[in-house]
Design a protein around this motif. Sequence first.
Motif, PDB file in Angstrom:
ATOM      1  N   SER A   1       4.377 -45.098  -2.526  1.00 30.17           N
ATOM      2  CA  SER A   1       5.387 -46.002  -1.970  1.00 30.17           C
ATOM      3  C   SER A   1       4.772 -47.111  -1.119  1.00 30.17           C
ATOM      4  O   SER A   1       5.444 -48.093  -0.816  1.00 30.17           O
ATOM      5  N   PHE A   2       3.502 -46.975  -0.764  1.00 32.82           N
ATOM      6  CA  PHE A   2       2.816 -47.984   0.051  1.00 32.82           C
ATOM      7  C   PHE A   2       1.936 -48.911  -0.795  1.00 32.82           C
ATOM      8  O   PHE A   2       1.359 -49.863  -0.270  1.00 32.82           O
ATOM      9  N   LEU A   3       1.815 -48.635  -2.074  1.00 34.25           N
ATOM     10  CA  LEU A   3       0.868 -49.369  -2.913  1.00 34.25           C
ATOM     11  C   LEU A   3       1.431 -50.698  -3.401  1.00 34.25           C
ATOM     12  O   LEU A   3       2.642 -50.866  -3.528  1.00 34.25           O
ATOM     13  N   GLN A   4       0.489 -51.619  -3.679  1.00 37.27           N
ATOM     14  CA  GLN A   4       0.820 -52.963  -4.134  1.00 37.27           C
ATOM     15  C   GLN A   4      -0.020 -53.299  -5.370  1.00 37.27           C
ATOM     16  O   GLN A   4      -1.057 -52.679  -5.609  1.00 37.27           O
TER      17      GLN A   4
ATOM     18  N   GLY B   1       5.474 -41.128  -7.993  1.00 36.43           N
ATOM     19  CA  GLY B   1       5.889 -42.053  -6.942  1.00 36.43           C
ATOM     20  C   GLY B   1       6.053 -43.479  -7.429  1.00 36.43           C
ATOM     21  O   GLY B   1       6.774 -44.271  -6.822  1.00 36.43           O
ATOM     22  N   LEU B   2       5.397 -43.821  -8.531  1.00 41.55           N
ATOM     23  CA  LEU B   2       5.533 -45.154  -9.133  1.00 41.55           C
ATOM     24  C   LEU B   2       6.623 -45.165 -10.206  1.00 41.55           C
ATOM     25  O   LEU B   2       6.769 -46.136 -10.935  1.00 41.55           O
TER      26      LEU B   2
ATOM     27  N   GLU C   1      -7.107 -50.005   5.511  1.00 40.08           N
ATOM     28  CA  GLU C   1      -7.031 -49.417   6.850  1.00 40.08           C
ATOM     29  C   GLU C   1      -5.580 -49.407   7.323  1.00 40.08           C
ATOM     30  O   GLU C   1      -5.097 -48.399   7.848  1.00 40.08           O
ATOM     31  N   GLN C   2      -4.876 -50.523   7.109  1.00 41.82           N
ATOM     32  CA  GLN C   2      -3.473 -50.608   7.509  1.00 41.82           C
ATOM     33  C   GLN C   2      -2.627 -49.639   6.698  1.00 41.82           C
ATOM     34  O   GLN C   2      -1.746 -48.965   7.235  1.00 41.82           O
ATOM     35  N   LEU C   3      -2.896 -49.540   5.410  1.00 48.66           N
ATOM     36  CA  LEU C   3      -2.174 -48.621   4.544  1.00 48.66           C
ATOM     37  C   LEU C   3      -2.291 -47.178   5.059  1.00 48.66           C
ATOM     38  O   LEU C   3      -1.302 -46.471   5.167  1.00 48.66           O
ATOM     39  N   CYS C   4      -3.503 -46.771   5.415  1.00 51.36           N
ATOM     40  CA  CYS C   4      -3.723 -45.417   5.919  1.00 51.36           C
ATOM     41  C   CYS C   4      -3.001 -45.187   7.241  1.00 51.36           C
ATOM     42  O   CYS C   4      -2.409 -44.127   7.456  1.00 51.36           O
ATOM     43  N   LYS C   5      -3.025 -46.175   8.110  1.00 51.26           N
ATOM     44  CA  LYS C   5      -2.335 -46.043   9.400  1.00 51.26           C
ATOM     45  C   LYS C   5      -0.828 -45.854   9.171  1.00 51.26           C
ATOM     46  O   LYS C   5      -0.191 -45.056   9.855  1.00 51.26           O
ATOM     47  N   GLU C   6      -0.283 -46.575   8.204  1.00 50.93           N
ATOM     48  CA  GLU C   6       1.149 -46.455   7.911  1.00 50.93           C
ATOM     49  C   GLU C   6       1.477 -45.082   7.330  1.00 50.93           C
ATOM     50  O   GLU C   6       2.488 -44.489   7.703  1.00 50.93           O
ATOM     51  N   ILE C   7       0.643 -44.603   6.438  1.00 55.10           N
ATOM     52  CA  ILE C   7       0.892 -43.301   5.808  1.00 55.10           C
ATOM     53  C   ILE C   7       0.868 -42.182   6.850  1.00 55.10           C
ATOM     54  O   ILE C   7       1.657 -41.251   6.808  1.00 55.10           O
ATOM     55  N   PHE C   8      -0.070 -42.276   7.788  1.00 53.62           N
ATOM     56  CA  PHE C   8      -0.244 -41.208   8.766  1.00 53.62           C
ATOM     57  C   PHE C   8       0.520 -41.441  10.055  1.00 53.62           C
ATOM     58  O   PHE C   8       0.370 -40.680  11.004  1.00 53.62           O
ATOM     59  N   ALA C   9       1.356 -42.482  10.102  1.00 54.21           N
ATOM     60  CA  ALA C   9       2.150 -42.776  11.314  1.00 54.21           C
ATOM     61  C   ALA C   9       3.237 -41.728  11.517  1.00 54.21           C
ATOM     62  O   ALA C   9       3.731 -41.118  10.620  1.00 54.21           O
TER      63      ALA C   9
END
Length: 151
Positions: free
Chosen positions: A23-26, A51-52, A143-151
């Motif tokens: 859901s976070f992928l582009q 998920g896609l 890095e931002q993607l990982c931070k969002e996933i683990f938030a």
Amino acid sequence: MNQFELNTTNSDETAQFAERLASFLQPGDVIALEGDLGAGKTTFTKGLAKGLDIKKTVNSPTFTIIKEYNGNLPLYHMDVYRVADAYEDLGFDEYFEGDGVTVVEWAHLIEEQLPSDLLTIYLYHEEQDKRKIVLKPKGKRYEQLCKEIFA
């Protein structure tokens, strides 16, 4: 470089994490998957495909090297375990720069052809069905993607 870790207790949890990641992928995202045989790389990719919103059955492209699936975003699933020459021109860059998400199993075998920014995911057997999943992002996007996933 930051590192993000989680543990799963069965293959369903591993697939569910991958489904959440999707859901976070582009378009243009590249995921390098590393792990021993049977570590769960294909299970992870199946979760990502779910998920896609990919309806087709996903299996390892060990002998075909690349399989393409259509969903919310195209998924380019590569297994480079059998690529004889790390510099062999198989058009990987066209996928990495394409309009979908690329997942590369055994990515270290073509390291020289990988983009400089990507998300490497290591899957480790802990015991029985338990897995340790380690995400190592390279580049601000991941890095931002990982931070969002683990938030």
